[in-house]
Every structure is written in structure tokens, then in C-alpha cells.
Design an enzyme around this catalytic site. Structure first.
Site, PDB file in Angstrom:
ATOM      1  N   GLU A   1      11.354 -16.505 -17.273  1.00 10.19           N
ATOM      2  CA  GLU A   1      11.136 -15.061 -17.170  1.00 10.19           C
ATOM      3  C   GLU A   1      10.292 -14.553 -18.343  1.00 10.19           C
ATOM      4  O   GLU A   1       9.410 -13.711 -18.159  1.00 10.19           O
ATOM      5  CB  GLU A   1      12.499 -14.350 -17.099  1.00 10.19           C
ATOM      6  CG  GLU A   1      12.449 -12.844 -17.024  1.00 10.19           C
ATOM      7  CD  GLU A   1      11.673 -12.274 -15.833  1.00 10.19           C
ATOM      8  OE1 GLU A   1      11.282 -13.031 -14.925  1.00 10.19           O
ATOM      9  OE2 GLU A   1      11.419 -11.066 -15.849  1.00 10.19           O
TER      10      GLU A   1
ATOM     11  N   ASN B   1      -0.082  -0.060   6.316  1.00 12.84           N
ATOM     12  CA  ASN B   1       0.447  -0.974   5.298  1.00 12.84           C
ATOM     13  C   ASN B   1       0.995  -2.177   6.035  1.00 12.84           C
ATOM     14  O   ASN B   1       1.821  -2.029   6.934  1.00 12.84           O
ATOM     15  CB  ASN B   1       1.565  -0.276   4.495  1.00 12.84           C
ATOM     16  CG  ASN B   1       2.248  -1.231   3.526  1.00 12.84           C
ATOM     17  OD1 ASN B   1       1.642  -2.192   3.064  1.00 12.84           O
ATOM     18  ND2 ASN B   1       3.501  -0.970   3.227  1.00 12.84           N
ATOM     19  N   GLY B   2       0.548  -3.382   5.666  1.00 11.54           N
ATOM     20  CA  GLY B   2       1.036  -4.585   6.342  1.00 11.54           C
ATOM     21  C   GLY B   2      -0.122  -5.473   6.764  1.00 11.54           C
ATOM     22  O   GLY B   2      -1.245  -5.319   6.271  1.00 11.54           O
TER      23      GLY B   2
ATOM     24  N   TRP C   1      -3.868  -1.941  -1.540  1.00  9.27           N
ATOM     25  CA  TRP C   1      -3.816  -3.228  -2.245  1.00  9.27           C
ATOM     26  C   TRP C   1      -4.376  -4.226  -1.245  1.00  9.27           C
ATOM     27  O   TRP C   1      -3.738  -4.520  -0.236  1.00  9.27           O
ATOM     28  CB  TRP C   1      -2.372  -3.558  -2.618  1.00  9.27           C
ATOM     29  CG  TRP C   1      -2.217  -4.766  -3.476  1.00  9.27           C
ATOM     30  CD1 TRP C   1      -2.425  -4.850  -4.820  1.00  9.27           C
ATOM     31  CD2 TRP C   1      -1.781  -6.065  -3.063  1.00  9.27           C
ATOM     32  NE1 TRP C   1      -2.154  -6.114  -5.260  1.00  9.27           N
ATOM     33  CE2 TRP C   1      -1.749  -6.888  -4.209  1.00  9.27           C
ATOM     34  CE3 TRP C   1      -1.414  -6.624  -1.844  1.00  9.27           C
ATOM     35  CZ2 TRP C   1      -1.376  -8.226  -4.161  1.00  9.27           C
ATOM     36  CZ3 TRP C   1      -1.033  -7.948  -1.795  1.00  9.27           C
ATOM     37  CH2 TRP C   1      -1.016  -8.733  -2.955  1.00  9.27           C
TER      38      TRP C   1
ATOM     39  N   CYS D   1       0.863  -1.174   0.000  1.00  7.31           N
ATOM     40  CA  CYS D   1       0.000   0.000   0.000  1.00  7.31           C
ATOM     41  C   CYS D   1       0.902   1.227   0.000  1.00  7.31           C
ATOM     42  O   CYS D   1       2.057   1.143   0.416  1.00  7.31           O
ATOM     43  CB  CYS D   1      -0.862   0.041   1.256  1.00  7.31           C
ATOM     44  SG  CYS D   1      -1.891  -1.416   1.445  1.00  7.31           S
TER      45      CYS D   1
ATOM     46  N   LYS E   1       6.783 -12.645 -17.686  1.00  9.59           N
ATOM     47  CA  LYS E   1       6.486 -11.295 -18.208  1.00  9.59           C
ATOM     48  C   LYS E   1       5.174 -11.314 -18.967  1.00  9.59           C
ATOM     49  O   LYS E   1       4.339 -10.453 -18.799  1.00  9.59           O
ATOM     50  CB  LYS E   1       7.595 -10.810 -19.151  1.00  9.59           C
ATOM     51  CG  LYS E   1       8.860 -10.316 -18.543  1.00  9.59           C
ATOM     52  CD  LYS E   1       8.771  -9.001 -17.812  1.00  9.59           C
ATOM     53  CE  LYS E   1       8.385  -9.173 -16.376  1.00  9.59           C
ATOM     54  NZ  LYS E   1       9.353  -9.508 -15.408  1.00  9.59           N
TER      55      LYS E   1
ATOM     56  N   LYS F   1       3.917  -3.584  -6.892  1.00 11.85           N
ATOM     57  CA  LYS F   1       5.349  -3.510  -7.173  1.00 11.85           C
ATOM     58  C   LYS F   1       6.170  -4.135  -6.062  1.00 11.85           C
ATOM     59  O   LYS F   1       7.152  -4.806  -6.304  1.00 11.85           O
ATOM     60  CB  LYS F   1       5.761  -2.052  -7.381  1.00 11.85           C
ATOM     61  CG  LYS F   1       7.227  -1.860  -7.762  1.00 11.85           C
ATOM     62  CD  LYS F   1       7.534  -2.471  -9.120  1.00 11.85           C
ATOM     63  CE  LYS F   1       8.972  -2.327  -9.531  1.00 11.85           C
ATOM     64  NZ  LYS F   1       9.312  -3.261 -10.622  1.00 11.85           N
TER      65      LYS F   1
ATOM     66  N   ARG G   1       2.431   0.916  -5.673  1.00 15.18           N
ATOM     67  CA  ARG G   1       2.448  -0.015  -4.541  1.00 15.18           C
ATOM     68  C   ARG G   1       1.083  -0.672  -4.309  1.00 15.18           C
ATOM     69  O   ARG G   1       0.967  -1.621  -3.531  1.00 15.18           O
ATOM     70  CB  ARG G   1       2.850   0.727  -3.267  1.00 15.18           C
ATOM     71  CG  ARG G   1       4.211   1.368  -3.345  1.00 15.18           C
ATOM     72  CD  ARG G   1       4.484   2.129  -2.086  1.00 15.18           C
ATOM     73  NE  ARG G   1       4.491   1.245  -0.936  1.00 15.18           N
ATOM     74  CZ  ARG G   1       5.522   0.522  -0.560  1.00 15.18           C
ATOM     75  NH1 ARG G   1       6.644   0.580  -1.237  1.00 15.18           N
ATOM     76  NH2 ARG G   1       5.445  -0.254   0.493  1.00 15.18           N
TER      77      ARG G   1
ATOM     78  N   GLU H   1       2.033 -11.923 -16.623  1.00 12.42           N
ATOM     79  CA  GLU H   1       1.662 -10.902 -15.643  1.00 12.42           C
ATOM     80  C   GLU H   1       1.099  -9.631 -16.277  1.00 12.42           C
ATOM     81  O   GLU H   1       0.288  -8.964 -15.663  1.00 12.42           O
ATOM     82  CB  GLU H   1       2.789 -10.593 -14.662  1.00 12.42           C
ATOM     83  CG  GLU H   1       3.972  -9.866 -15.210  1.00 12.42           C
ATOM     84  CD  GLU H   1       5.025  -9.584 -14.143  1.00 12.42           C
ATOM     85  OE1 GLU H   1       4.683  -9.471 -12.967  1.00 12.42           O
ATOM     86  OE2 GLU H   1       6.210  -9.475 -14.517  1.00 12.42           O
TER      87      GLU H   1
ATOM     88  N   HIS I   1       8.378 -34.802 -21.799  1.00 11.53           N
ATOM     89  CA  HIS I   1       7.803 -35.515 -20.654  1.00 11.53           C
ATOM     90  C   HIS I   1       6.437 -34.965 -20.262  1.00 11.53           C
ATOM     91  O   HIS I   1       5.977 -35.210 -19.146  1.00 11.53           O
ATOM     92  CB  HIS I   1       8.772 -35.451 -19.463  1.00 11.53           C
ATOM     93  CG  HIS I   1      10.096 -36.077 -19.757  1.00 11.53           C
ATOM     94  ND1 HIS I   1      10.256 -37.436 -19.902  1.00 11.53           N
ATOM     95  CD2 HIS I   1      11.308 -35.529 -19.980  1.00 11.53           C
ATOM     96  CE1 HIS I   1      11.528 -37.697 -20.183  1.00 11.53           C
ATOM     97  NE2 HIS I   1      12.187 -36.557 -20.242  1.00 11.53           N
TER      98      HIS I   1
HETATM   99  O1  M6R Z   1      11.172  -6.490  -5.236  1.00  6.87           O
HETATM  100  P1  M6R Z   1      11.449  -7.929  -5.507  1.00  6.87           P
HETATM  101  O2  M6R Z   1      12.479  -8.137  -6.566  1.00  6.87           O
HETATM  102  O3  M6R Z   1      11.787  -8.696  -4.258  1.00  6.87           O
HETATM  103  O4  M6R Z   1      10.086  -8.515  -6.037  1.00  6.87           O
HETATM  104  C1  M6R Z   1       9.940  -9.879  -6.285  1.00  6.87           C
HETATM  105  C2  M6R Z   1       8.718 -10.155  -7.123  1.00  6.87           C
HETATM  106  O5  M6R Z   1       7.555  -9.761  -6.453  1.00  6.87           O
HETATM  107  C3  M6R Z   1       8.774  -9.451  -8.485  1.00  6.87           C
HETATM  108  O6  M6R Z   1       9.917  -9.800  -9.201  1.00  6.87           O
HETATM  109  C4  M6R Z   1       7.532  -9.801  -9.322  1.00  6.87           C
HETATM  110  O7  M6R Z   1       7.568 -11.134  -9.711  1.00  6.87           O
HETATM  111  C5  M6R Z   1       7.444  -8.867 -10.524  1.00  6.87           C
HETATM  112  N1  M6R Z   1       6.085  -8.539 -10.784  1.00  6.87           N
HETATM  113  C6  M6R Z   1       8.009  -9.457 -11.755  1.00  6.87           C
HETATM  114  O8  M6R Z   1       7.874  -8.661 -12.870  1.00  6.87           O
END
Ligand code: M6R
Length: 636
Positions: A509, A103-104, A77, A2, A513, A631, A28, A516, A532
Site C-alpha cells: 500500500e 458512463n460505461g 474519463w 465519468c 500510494k 476514483k 470520477r 499513483e 531473491h
Molecule cells: O472503490 P474501490 O475500493 O473498489 O476501488 C478500488 C481501486 O480502484 C482503488 O483502491 C484504487 O487503487 C485507488 N486509486 C487507490 O488509492
């Protein structure tokens, strides 16, 4: 998770500053937003479901009843309680005099809620946060019972409110950054922290007015001040316009040592790109250079890290490396495993941080635990590193955000100098993490005698020439090629990404990408594993991205590609220019410049990031703020 922004001043109106601060923190969390301020009318609060814009429009239509010298805002969030206006922050106590943002996660909120309900408190939301507002109210009543407090005191003085907040937070279990305001104490903002980031901005503001600020992240403060204090776990701060006082939860005063922030707010701007993600993809050559060049010792074939707490002796004592990370950072860790094994000769494991803590890792004092995190605030990674430390490991943080929680809890820190990454999908932070891991492996390899000076020089030379090698990825032709391929496959339902060896994490990765930001189901697989199981999915509707650049694994990967072709799959081949097989085997080719086996992942991932970006935009989605994601994920 948040975003929080609060301000107290002696002149003007804090509402515009709060909205501007929240806009910089929206990455955030962005499912609802709210602001509370104290005006002549008393406590005024507006909350709205949706992005900040919705709240901004509401305030435009029905603004507050005058300027406010104090206030706080929040972008949410959701964790506890659905996305509703009642669950949006700020929350209030029963009287409505106290407002709180959080936040938390408060783990024992149900117990606290039960106790408070028994005392007659009525809750309007389903959140854990609202419980704190009522708990402080209860404590305040208790503190004031013997001698009724008059309310405001001289700035900086302790009031019953400070004591009530501290007493409440001593009972709360979990993670929090909270900001509390109270109508009867209108000159002060209280802030408390445990395991959730929060930074205090110290005035005077840029106009010379006495003012103090609080935010979840530094960029939101830079329009007002460069003097900041990172509140630490177990601390509670009182902010008035003229002064900041910090105490521990037990009331003991903490020596107050603010820092000066030197980096520029403009660095966090979009600089004309339609999206942060695209800007950040394009910034990668610079980011990679910033992360590496100043650290390369070409003559000695070694690497120098600034302020690095692990000297040669400590590095020589390491017998094993344990990497922990999440999401994209985990994929960097999987590449790092190759670096550390190959360049440093160190057995390396790489675990999801969220899994590591729950699998009884073997205790050992000669383990180097490496936590990789862009934000430095990811709760799973923080906790996993804590666990590794408890078991005797030394802790090294690889992070992008200075002064964030992971660097502060680490024995040594290696910063990626990617600059602020705002797009929720990590791009430049990832390539910089790969560079940092490569540098770490060279440093370890040299310190431990696994790499000779000549081998060290060779490894460094390869990195030195990487930046110009990246140029073709940013040519108009390369951009247009990816754009065309994206257009062809933007309607696909599923995608498969295949890679072998050091390029397997790049397949993971590429798939992450895509899913997401475009919400297309995508899987990354080791090319050799395809037969497999996933081979059953292959038909003419399935685009299969195959990473088969020069190197040890190319031939075997091409064999797997033949199997995809034989079943009518649509192949998008990532290959080096002039690859003789490309024409024959691929439906589409993405050419990437050749480099060494180790550095190929840094090159190969860039067009996959662009492919995901282009597809998301073609599908009418916002790549910077994909649904359900945040984020930095500061909850477990
Ligand atoms: O801030 P961090 O690198 O620890 O975050 C880890 C993941 O939450 C972050 O990489 C997430 O998977 C991203 N959305 C990837 O694009």
C-alpha cells in the site's frame, strides 16, 4: 469513471447547476467535459478537452444564448477514443436534436455502428457512446413512422422517445448510465442504467421550484434535494420538472420509492485543507472510531452489526472465506486474511477481483465471498462477486458508499463509516476497511467459538484504545519529520517498501500510494523475498522503506534490513518509539505508536500515506487528481 449531471426545471436556468454538479463529480473523470442545454436558439452544446475549468472558462467567454430549463453535462474519463473534443460528451444524433451522455462501455457498439453506417449514419467521434445517440434516432424514426408524433406531451406521459430509448437499450450490450434529451421533447430527461451508477434527485428543489435532477453520485444532488431514487439495472426513467416515472426495459411500470438522504453535503467539503487527500489522512482517527465504536460490545467481547443479514447459524456454516477487491481495497483484503485466519480460524483466500473470475474458482455453498470496495461500484469487484454467487457463495460487501451497487447486490453489508472520500488516492477508506475486517473476524470468531469471551474482550479493548494511540501520528513533530524525509527523497527515481507478515500488505500500500500520486516507481515486497531478486537494485540511490514495528516478524525484518544496509541502501525505518536498533540501522526513522500485532497495519500505513502526499506536492503534482486515474473504476 465519468460524471453525469442533468436537470430539468420550470423556472430559472439550469446551466449553473450543471456546472456545480459536475464540479462535485470531477473526481470520477477529468480528461474532458461538456454541457448541452436547450435555449431559445435550440440545442446548444459546448465541449472542451481538459478539466472542467477549461469548459467553465469557455462558457464564461461565449455563453449560451439565454437561460435553459433543461440540460445535461458530463466529465469524461476516456475508454473508447482518445481525449479529443469530438470524443467528449454530450454526443448528438445526425439531426443534432438528440443529445446523450454515457458512463460505461457498450460492448457491441461496433456491430451497432456497422448496421447504422449501412443506413447512412455518419459518426463524428470514435466513441461507443455516440453510437447510442444514432441508434435511438433510428428507433425514434421507426416509432414515429406510422403517425408522426407532435413532440411534447403532457408531463409524465409516454412518448415515442421513451419507446425508442427502451428499444435501443434492449439491443445494447454492456454497461451504461445514459441520459438522453431531445429538442422535440423538451420537457423531459430520459435516464437508463445497466451496471453503472446513476441517481435521480426528486424535486421540488430547495427553493420550492418544480425540478428533477440526475447525477452519477448523491453529493452532486444535495444542493438541490435530499429525495433520491437509485435507478436499478434494466430501468429507464423519465424526468420532467414535476414528476419521475420509472419503467423496466420491457415497458412495465416500476413502483417508485424514493429515499431521503440524511448526510450533509458539507461533509464532502475540503474544510480548509489544501487537498482532499490531506484532509482525509487527517480524518482517520475519527473515521476509525466511527467505523468501530458503536459496534463494540465490550461486555460480551463481541461485535454487533446494524441490519446484518448473517446470523450466528449462517456464520457457523462458513468453512472458507474468499476475498475479492482491487487496488487499495485488495491490500485491505490481504490484511483481512490475517484477521480471519487468526481471529476466526477460517481459511481465507484473497484475490484480485479482475483475476478471480478467470481462474475457475472451486464452487462451494459454504464459502463467504467478501467484496471490499470504497465506492461499491468497481466493476471488477462487482463481477467477481457475481461469479462467486453463481458458484454458490454467500456475498458480503464491505463498502463506504451507501446504496451503491455492491451493497445492493450483497446478501449482507458492512459499511465503513469513513464519510465521503474524494481524493482519488484512497486513505481513510483503507484504514476503515481494516477496522471493518477486524470487526468481521471478531464476530466470526465469536460466533464460531474460535474466540473465547475473554479473547473477544481483549481484541475489542485493543480497538477501543486505538483512537488516542493514533494521536502522536498527527503531532507537529511527526508531521515535520515526514515532511523532512519527503524533502530528502522527493527526487528519487525508485523506492522499495519492505514488510513481513501482516505488514507486507502495508508495504504494498505504501508503494501504491507513492506511485499513483507522485509517479515515482515504487515496489512493495515481502521483506524475506528481497534476497531473491530486488536486492540487485540496492545502491546508495535507492530509498528503502522498512516496516519493522514490534511483533512476531520484527527480528526477521531487521535481518533483511541489515542486508540492505550492507549494500549501501538508504533505509527509512518505520519503528516504535525507543527501538534500540533504529539509530544503528536507519538513515531516517518514522516513529509510530505501538499497538497489537493485528492493529499495527492501521497505524503503520498513516505516515506512508503522508510521505506519498508530501512527495507529490513537492514534485508540483496534484494529489487529488493524479493523471490517468479515476476514483471509481466502473469498467472492466
Ligand atoms: O472503490 P474501490 O475500493 O473498489 O476501488 C478500488 C481501486 O480502484 C482503488 O483502491 C484504487 O487503487 C485507488 N486509486 C487507490 O488509492
Amino acid at each position: 469513471m465519468c460524471g453525469i449531471f442533468g436537470a430539468v426545471t420550470r423556472k430559472g436556468d439550469v446551466t449553473p447547476a450543471i456546472l456545480a454538479g459536475l464540479a462535485l463529480l470531477e473526481y470520477r473523470g477529468y480528461d474532458s467535459a461538456g454541457v448541452a442545454v436547450f435555449t431559445e436558439r435550440g440545442v446548444e452544446k459546448r465541449r472542451r478537452v481538459g478539466k472542467l475549468e477549461v469548459l467553465r472558462e469557455a462558457l464564461h467567454r461565449e455563453g449560451f444564448g439565454g437561460p435553459a430549463l433543461i440540460g445535461v453535462g458530463h466529465t469524461r474519463w476516456a475508454t473508447h477514443g482518445g481525449v479529443t473534443e469530438e470524443n467528449a460528451h454530450p454526443h448528438s444524433d445526425s439531426s443534432g436534436d438528440l443529445v446523450l451522455v454515457h458512463n460505461g462501455i457498450i460492448e457491441n457498439y461496433l456491430d451497432l455502428k456497422r448496421e447504422l453506417a449501412a443506413k447512412g449514419h455518419i459518426f463524428r467521434s470514435a466513441t461507443d457512446s455516440e453510437v447510442l445517440a444514432h441508434a435511438i434516432e433510428e428507433q425514434l424514426a421507426r416509432m414515429e413512422a406510422p403517425a408522426k408524433e407532435s413532440g411534447t406531451k403532457t408531463a409524465g406521459d409516454e412518448t415515442a422517445l421513451e419507446r425508442a430509448v427502451r428499444a435501443t437499450m434492449r439491443e445494447a450490450r454492456g454497461t451504461y448510465a445514459i441520459v438522453v434529451l431531445h429538442r422535440r421533447f423538451p420537457d423531459r430527461i430520459l435516464v437508463a442504467r445497466q451496471d453503472s451508477p446513476v441517481v435521480i434527485g426528486i424535486g421540488p428543489d430547495v427553493h420550492g421550484n418544480p425540478a428533477s435532477f440526475v447525477a452519477s453520485d448523491v453529493p452532486a444532488l444535495l444542493a438541490h434535494t435530499r429525495k433520491v431514487y437509485y435507478l436499478r439495472d434494466g430501468e429507464v426513467a423519465t424526468l420532467t420538472a414535476d414528476r419521475v416515472t420509472v419503467r423496466r426495459l420491457d415497458g412495465e411500470l416500476v413502483p417508485f420509492a424514493p429515499l431521503e438522504i440524511r448526510w450533509d453535503a458539507a461533509a464532502a467539503d475540503r474544510r480548509g485543507y489544501p487537498h482532499y487527500m490531506l484532509k482525509e489522512i487527517e480524518e482517520q482517527p475519527d473515521a476509525v472510531a466511527q467505523t468501530s465504536f458503536d459496534r463494540l460490545d465490550d461486555d460480551r467481547g463481541d461485535v454487533r452489526f446494524e441490519d446484518f443479514a448473517l446470523g450466528d447459524e449462517r456464520l457457523r456454516a462458513i468453512r472458507r472465506v474468499q476475498i475479492v477487491a482491487c487496488g487499495t481495497s485488495l491490500h485491505a483484503g490481504l490484511v483481512g486474511k490475517f484477521y480471519l485466519e487468526h481471529l476466526a480460524g477460517l481459511p481465507t483466500e484473497c484475490d484480485y477481483a479482475s483475476e478471480f473470475r478467470y481462474r475457475s474458482p472451486i464452487p462451494s455453498g459454504d464459502v463467504l465471498a467478501v467484496g471490499i470496495s470504497q465506492s461499491g461500484e468497481t466493476m471488477d469487484t462487482l463481477k467477481a462477486l457475481g461469479e462467486a454467487r453463481t458458484r454458490g457463495a454467500s456475498v458480503l460487501g464491505i463498502c463506504n458508499v451507501r446504496g451503491s451497487s455492491i451493497p445492493r447486490m450483497s446478501d449482507a453489508v458492512l459499511y465503513t463509516h469513513a464519510g465521503p472520500e474524494i481524493g482519488v488516492a484512497s486513505t481513510k477508506a483503507f484504514t476503515c476497511q481494516l477496522v471493518a475486517l477486524y470487526l468481521l473476524a471478531v464476530r466470526l470468531g465469536r460466533a464460531r467459538g474460535h474466540l473465547s469471551q475473554e479473547q473477544g474482550r481483549e481484541a475489542i479493548r485493543a480497538l477501543r484504545v486505538l483512537r488516542p494511540r493514533l494521536d502522536p501520528l498527527f503531532s507537529d513533530d511527526a508531521r515535520e519529520n515526514v515532511h523532512r524525509i519527503a524533502k530528502r527523497f522527493a527526487g528519487a527515481r525508485d523506492f522499495l517498501f519492505l514488510g513481513r507478515g501482516i505488514n507486507y500488505p502495508i508495504a504494498l500500500e505504501g508503494a501504491l500510494k507513492l506511485k499513483e500520486i507522485s509517479y515515482i516507481h515504487a515496489e512493495g515486497y515481502p521483506a524475506g523475498e528481497m534476497k531473491h531478486g530486488p536486492i540487485a537494485m540496492i545502491d546508495a540511490t535507492l530509498p528503502v522503506v522498512v516496516i519493522a514495528t514490534q511483533g512476531r516478524d520484527r527480528e526477521k525484518t531487521l535481518n533483511q534490513l541489515e542486508q540492505v544496509k550492507a549494500r549501501g541502501g538508504q533505509v527509512i525505518l518505520v519503528a516504535n518509539p525507543g527501538d534500540p536498533e533504529a539509530e544503528r540501522l536507519a538513515d531516517e526513522v518514522i516513529e509510530v505508536p505501538a499497538t497489537t500485532d493485528e492493529l499495527a497495519p492501521i497505524v503503520n500505513v498513516i505516515p506512508l500515506q503522508r510521505l506519498a502526499y508530501e512527495i507529490a506536492v513537492m514534485r508540483g503534482l496534484s494529489p487529488d487528481s493524479p493523471r490517468n486515474l479515476a476514483k471509481s473504476v466502473t469498467v472492466e
